[in-house]
Write a protein that holds these residues in place. Structure first.
Motif: not given
Length: 223
Positions: A157-158, A180-182, A189-190, A213-216
């Protein structure tokens, strides 16, 4: 490390397959299919750089050697190659590892693959993907996945307005186990997406996942 969905945080090994039957504008792995630069990245990737043919035996041996308890098969669209994927799944399962397959939900799983004890993480695409509805939502295929035990349906979801579209898809196809995942390619952004989505997702009694993985590690490959 599995960064999304029910297995978030688990140590794992990824098998990423090339080729996809969809062309989502915001795809986060365009290097698996975009040879002309049509995605938002605008980069025309070279198949010779990105695709590395291997036998099922070679792939199985490498995956087993990693020694993780979980193997995640992703793409592209991995079910485009499921006949060649089945012996790999069988070998990995025989070695004691679990298997998750990430799929866009437009290609029905073969009965042999469904019976192999894998979990399907199905990610139906919404209108913001730029794909026509008749290509991205295949009723009989979604029904087949819904009948496989353990399947989860993960929607990117954007913005919070996208949740109304998710509700419609869930209702039309009687889907269960909703996540649901941003959308986002950066930790910021996450985080912002999770904060915006948390309350409306909770109110619907759905599940919320980030992209660990993006957060880290940010927008990097091979993590």
């Amino acid at each position: 490390m599995q960064g999304e969905g029910p297995s978030t945080g688990r140590s794992c090994c990824f098998l990423r397959l090339g080729g996809c039957n969809l062309t989502c504008s915001w795809c986060d792995t365009p290097y698996t299919w975009d040879w002309t630069g049509r995605s938002e990245s605008g980069v025309a990737h070279r198949p010779a750089d990105e695709l590395h043919p291997m036998t099922a035996e070679e792939v199985s041996a490498r995956l087993v050697a990693f020694g993780t308890g979980l193997v995640v098969v992703s793409g592209g669209e991995p079910l485009n190659q499921q006949s060649r994927l089945l012996p790999v799944v069988d070998a990995v399962r025989a070695a004691g590892a679990e298997v998750e397959i990430e799929t866009n939900g437009t290609v029905a799983p073969a009965p042999e693959l469904s019976a192999a004890g894998v979990r399907f993480n199905v990610s139906p695409k919404l209108a913001h993907s730029g794909i026509a509805a008749e290509r991205r939502l295949v009723p009989e295929t979604l029904k087949a996945f819904n009948a496989v035990a353990g399947t989860c349906f993960k929607f990117v979801c954007s913005r919070t307005d996208d949740l109304a579209e998710v509700e419609q898809v869930v209702r039309d196809h009687a889907l269960e186990n909703i996540w649901i995942m941003p959308r986002g390619q950066s930790p910021e952004e996450i985080t912002d997406g999770l904060r915006a989505l948390a309350d409306p997702v909770s109110a619907r009694r759905w599940n919320l996942t980030g992209r660990l993985h993006v957060t880290l590690w940010g927008n990097q490959r091979g993590v």
